[in-house]
Scaffold this motif. Sequence first.
Motif, PDB file in Angstrom:
ATOM      1  N   ALA A   1      -0.902  -7.711  -4.038  1.00 29.36           N
ATOM      2  CA  ALA A   1      -1.785  -6.882  -4.870  1.00 29.36           C
ATOM      3  C   ALA A   1      -2.635  -5.968  -3.997  1.00 29.36           C
ATOM      4  N   GLU A   2      -3.218  -6.524  -2.934  1.00 25.72           N
ATOM      5  CA  GLU A   2      -4.068  -5.711  -2.057  1.00 25.72           C
ATOM      6  C   GLU A   2      -3.242  -4.602  -1.394  1.00 25.72           C
ATOM      7  N   THR A   3      -2.004  -4.928  -0.999  1.00 24.97           N
ATOM      8  CA  THR A   3      -1.132  -3.938  -0.357  1.00 24.97           C
ATOM      9  C   THR A   3      -0.815  -2.798  -1.319  1.00 24.97           C
ATOM     10  N   ILE A   4      -0.296  -3.169  -2.491  1.00 24.49           N
ATOM     11  CA  ILE A   4       0.148  -2.168  -3.468  1.00 24.49           C
ATOM     12  C   ILE A   4      -1.020  -1.260  -3.881  1.00 24.49           C
ATOM     13  N   HIS A   5      -2.178  -1.872  -4.121  1.00 22.09           N
ATOM     14  CA  HIS A   5      -3.290  -1.073  -4.644  1.00 22.09           C
ATOM     15  C   HIS A   5      -3.957  -0.222  -3.574  1.00 22.09           C
ATOM     16  N   ALA A   6      -4.016  -0.709  -2.336  1.00 23.21           N
ATOM     17  CA  ALA A   6      -4.541   0.143  -1.265  1.00 23.21           C
ATOM     18  C   ALA A   6      -3.609   1.335  -1.087  1.00 23.21           C
ATOM     19  N   CYS A   7      -2.293   1.085  -1.143  1.00 23.89           N
ATOM     20  CA  CYS A   7      -1.303   2.180  -1.041  1.00 23.89           C
ATOM     21  C   CYS A   7      -1.437   3.121  -2.233  1.00 23.89           C
ATOM     22  N   ASN A   8      -1.587   2.549  -3.427  1.00 27.09           N
ATOM     23  CA  ASN A   8      -1.636   3.380  -4.623  1.00 27.09           C
ATOM     24  C   ASN A   8      -2.894   4.235  -4.687  1.00 27.09           C
ATOM     25  N   ARG A   9      -4.002   3.709  -4.154  1.00 32.00           N
ATOM     26  CA  ARG A   9      -5.232   4.512  -4.129  1.00 32.00           C
ATOM     27  C   ARG A   9      -5.154   5.583  -3.047  1.00 32.00           C
ATOM     28  N   GLY A  10      -4.138   5.477  -2.202  1.00 27.88           N
ATOM     29  CA  GLY A  10      -4.009   6.449  -1.112  1.00 27.88           C
ATOM     30  C   GLY A  10      -5.117   6.313  -0.091  1.00 27.88           C
ATOM     31  N   GLU A  11      -5.503   5.054   0.185  1.00 26.00           N
ATOM     32  CA  GLU A  11      -6.545   4.845   1.198  1.00 26.00           C
ATOM     33  C   GLU A  11      -6.088   5.494   2.506  1.00 26.00           C
ATOM     34  N   ASN A  12      -7.025   6.124   3.158  1.00 34.94           N
ATOM     35  CA  ASN A  12      -6.691   6.924   4.339  1.00 34.94           C
ATOM     36  C   ASN A  12      -6.655   6.047   5.596  1.00 34.94           C
ATOM     37  N   ILE A  13      -5.774   5.048   5.545  1.00 29.54           N
ATOM     38  CA  ILE A  13      -5.691   4.056   6.624  1.00 29.54           C
ATOM     39  C   ILE A  13      -4.247   3.931   7.098  1.00 29.54           C
ATOM     40  N   THR A  14      -4.039   3.132   8.135  1.00 24.95           N
ATOM     41  CA  THR A  14      -2.691   2.848   8.640  1.00 24.95           C
ATOM     42  C   THR A  14      -2.423   1.354   8.495  1.00 24.95           C
ATOM     43  N   ILE A  15      -1.270   1.022   7.936  1.00 23.43           N
ATOM     44  CA  ILE A  15      -0.859  -0.381   7.853  1.00 23.43           C
ATOM     45  C   ILE A  15       0.328  -0.583   8.797  1.00 23.43           C
ATOM     46  N   ILE A  16       0.191  -1.539   9.719  1.00 25.47           N
ATOM     47  CA  ILE A  16       1.313  -1.943  10.583  1.00 25.47           C
ATOM     48  C   ILE A  16       1.821  -3.274  10.032  1.00 25.47           C
ATOM     49  N   PHE A  17       3.078  -3.294   9.644  1.00 24.14           N
ATOM     50  CA  PHE A  17       3.666  -4.444   8.944  1.00 24.14           C
ATOM     51  C   PHE A  17       4.790  -5.021   9.794  1.00 24.14           C
ATOM     52  N   VAL A  18       4.562  -6.200  10.357  1.00 22.39           N
ATOM     53  CA  VAL A  18       5.585  -6.826  11.198  1.00 22.39           C
ATOM     54  C   VAL A  18       6.390  -7.806  10.346  1.00 22.39           C
ATOM     55  N   ASN A  19       7.673  -7.486  10.178  1.00 26.45           N
ATOM     56  CA  ASN A  19       8.549  -8.259   9.294  1.00 26.45           C
ATOM     57  C   ASN A  19       9.567  -9.031  10.130  1.00 26.45           C
ATOM     58  N   ASN A  20       9.372 -10.346  10.212  1.00 29.30           N
ATOM     59  CA  ASN A  20      10.368 -11.165  10.909  1.00 29.30           C
ATOM     60  C   ASN A  20      11.027 -12.186   9.991  1.00 29.30           C
ATOM     61  N   GLY A  21      10.816 -12.012   8.688  1.00 26.78           N
ATOM     62  CA  GLY A  21      11.589 -12.795   7.718  1.00 26.78           C
ATOM     63  C   GLY A  21      11.278 -14.281   7.687  1.00 26.78           C
ATOM     64  N   ILE A  22      10.101 -14.658   8.180  1.00 25.61           N
ATOM     65  CA  ILE A  22       9.788 -16.091   8.199  1.00 25.61           C
ATOM     66  C   ILE A  22       8.287 -16.264   8.417  1.00 25.61           C
ATOM     67  N   TYR A  23       7.760 -17.432   8.027  1.00 28.24           N
ATOM     68  CA  TYR A  23       6.380 -17.769   8.381  1.00 28.24           C
ATOM     69  C   TYR A  23       6.428 -18.434   9.753  1.00 28.24           C
ATOM     70  N   GLY A  24       5.960 -17.734  10.775  1.00 28.75           N
ATOM     71  CA  GLY A  24       6.025 -18.271  12.130  1.00 28.75           C
ATOM     72  C   GLY A  24       4.932 -19.289  12.400  1.00 28.75           C
ATOM     73  N   MET A  25       3.692 -18.910  12.105  1.00 31.47           N
ATOM     74  CA  MET A  25       2.528 -19.727  12.481  1.00 31.47           C
ATOM     75  C   MET A  25       2.574 -21.130  11.880  1.00 31.47           C
ATOM     76  N   THR A  26       2.997 -21.217  10.616  1.00 36.21           N
ATOM     77  CA  THR A  26       2.964 -22.512   9.940  1.00 36.21           C
ATOM     78  C   THR A  26       4.235 -23.310  10.190  1.00 36.21           C
ATOM     79  N   GLY A  27       5.179 -22.761  10.939  1.00 35.75           N
ATOM     80  CA  GLY A  27       6.322 -23.550  11.368  1.00 35.75           C
ATOM     81  C   GLY A  27       7.639 -23.243  10.684  1.00 35.75           C
ATOM     82  N   GLY A  28       7.852 -21.986  10.317  1.00 39.82           N
ATOM     83  CA  GLY A  28       9.187 -21.569   9.907  1.00 39.82           C
ATOM     84  C   GLY A  28       9.537 -21.745   8.449  1.00 39.82           C
ATOM     85  N   GLN A  29       8.564 -21.519   7.552  1.00 39.73           N
ATOM     86  CA  GLN A  29       8.863 -21.602   6.116  1.00 39.73           C
ATOM     87  C   GLN A  29       9.454 -20.284   5.604  1.00 39.73           C
ATOM     88  N   MET A  30      10.006 -20.323   4.392  1.00 41.44           N
ATOM     89  CA  MET A  30      10.611 -19.132   3.783  1.00 41.44           C
ATOM     90  C   MET A  30       9.548 -18.072   3.495  1.00 41.44           C
TER      91      MET A  30
END
Lengths: 360, 258
Positions: free
Chosen positions: B116-145
């Motif tokens: 929700a926060e992602t979609i709405h910040a994008c939709n409001r056109g907030e003048n910011i930069t989002i860096i999104f690292v996608n590795n397809g897994i939860y790393g920190m908590t030990g490899g969940q979906m």
Amino acid sequence: MKELRLMKGNEAFAEAAIRAGADGYFGYPITPQSEVMEYLMAQKTEERTGMVTLQAESEIAAINMVYGGACCGKRVLTSSSSPGISLKQEGISYIAGAELPCVILNCVRGGPGLGTIQPSQSDYFQSTKGGGHGDYRLIVLAPASVQEMADFASLGFDLAFKYRNPVLILADGAIGQVMEKVELQPQQPRLTMDEIKKNTPWATVGRANGRERNFVTSLDLDSLRMEKHNHDLQAKYRQIEENEMRYEALQCDDADYIFVAYGTSSRLCQKAIQLAREEGIKVGLLRPITLFPFPKKPLEDLSKRVKGMLVVELSMGQMIEDVRLSVHDKIKVEHFGRAGGMIPSPHDIVDALKKQIIGG
Amino acid sequence: MAEFKTNPEIVKPENLVYKRTEMLTPATMHYCPGCGHGTTHRIIMEVIEEMGVAADTVGIAPVGCSVLAYDYMNIDMQEAAHGRAPALATAVKRLMPEKFVFTYQGDGDLAAIGTAETIHACNRGENITIIFVNNGIYGMTGGQMAPTTLENMKASTCPYGRDIATMGSPLKITELIAQLPGTMYVTRQAVHTPAAVRSTKKAIRKAFENQKLKKGLSFVEVVSNCNSGWKMTPRQANEWMVQNMFPYFPLGDIKVNE
């Protein structure tokens, strides 16, 4: 210069926040407090003082916007009502953990769950015992009039910045909706960036040349350091208890009995005192203005010379636990209240005093 | 063991060819060897250094593997609750429009709990930069979906592989937010080869420069590996990423408004 206006509690709070030099309001609509954001939007705050007013996508987003703004040393606030305040608890816990200043208004409605939109005081536990996860406290101010809705906006910011702690203004639907005369303070200027850098050197406003980076976090994976952080927080709360307890005592000097009530309930008790005294029953009112810190000492002192206390709340009995802890069971303390948005009449309160305390 | 001696020629300043940017702290990163986070951190910080905007930048760290990004990035930073970084960034930018503001988020943070926060910040056109690292897994908590875990890919909470019928399809949130009028630049990059690193750095530079234009939000996805979570060597993980992640999450610009 005195400026008198007739306003709703919610509007008075919003106007007073602008005048207190607020930098940003972030909210989400919910009855019975939607007038706060409606008023700010109608005021065009960006043009008026440069204050940002933003309607967020949820209460969760709104409180996290407050978190982001508070990290920058800005005077930021949000408002909501009970179900929305529940959603904000995660963010409030982070703000308390990271020791940031902000002001939060809860215009309480009846619960649990979606409950009702009518006034209630059933969020006392949530407000005064932490609310979210972890050992933390909010400074809790309980307005009993439209005037206090206005006054507590600026007092809230002062306390929040003095202690780097979130301040919760615990109102209810009646105080938010009722119209009363209110005296407004003159406009305070918003802080400049230089003032923010000077007053709040921890603020994340950009690492100016030469200074170490600032970061705001509630995380520390080192358990010893995190334990110390908890000790430091508790020391701060003890300091707040020492310095900031506020209450009002009404006709307590000759009283045999005491009503203990805050907010709307205290207004009902004022009339109940008059009715009881017409019948020769000497009763007074102890009104906590701060619910944290709670006026333990004044209640303990009163318990040494009165016969009993009736705790009147728009709930099934929450503040009564703190009253009983304050008087150490030395005198009779009973609860009287209505729930679900129902409000007792002053006559009901007098009857309860007779039945539960005097005759009981 | 033979004594190791550094060739004195190597450490002469005139022979220096590569060094830590001052925008990274000297702290030792906790990331697993082979992980793309360290590279991504570095190139963001290089961009900030090259633009000379360290004093004017505020970063928001997420919850996930990069929760401690503020230990490494030598700029003012805030540590958000899980998924809420775009809300914090929204307030920071609105309250200080002259600052460069960015969030750094993983796939669970940005595309699950923070949708929700992602979609709405994008939709409001907030003048910011989002860096999104996608590795397809939860790393920190030990490899969940994660929301971006591929079909049939195994994770600790889908040990028999992601079943589309019961777990849904991997979420292409980057394509989704490209549809929103509030975004001006949406791109998908990677950091597994020197060429990919150079391309990502260019994209991040553009995303930061865009904040001067005040025409909307810039979004840079970095498809990365998680060799620990994927239970592969770093090299195997990069090969697997090229063979399996890239076909579903193809690299390149998705939206470029000028």
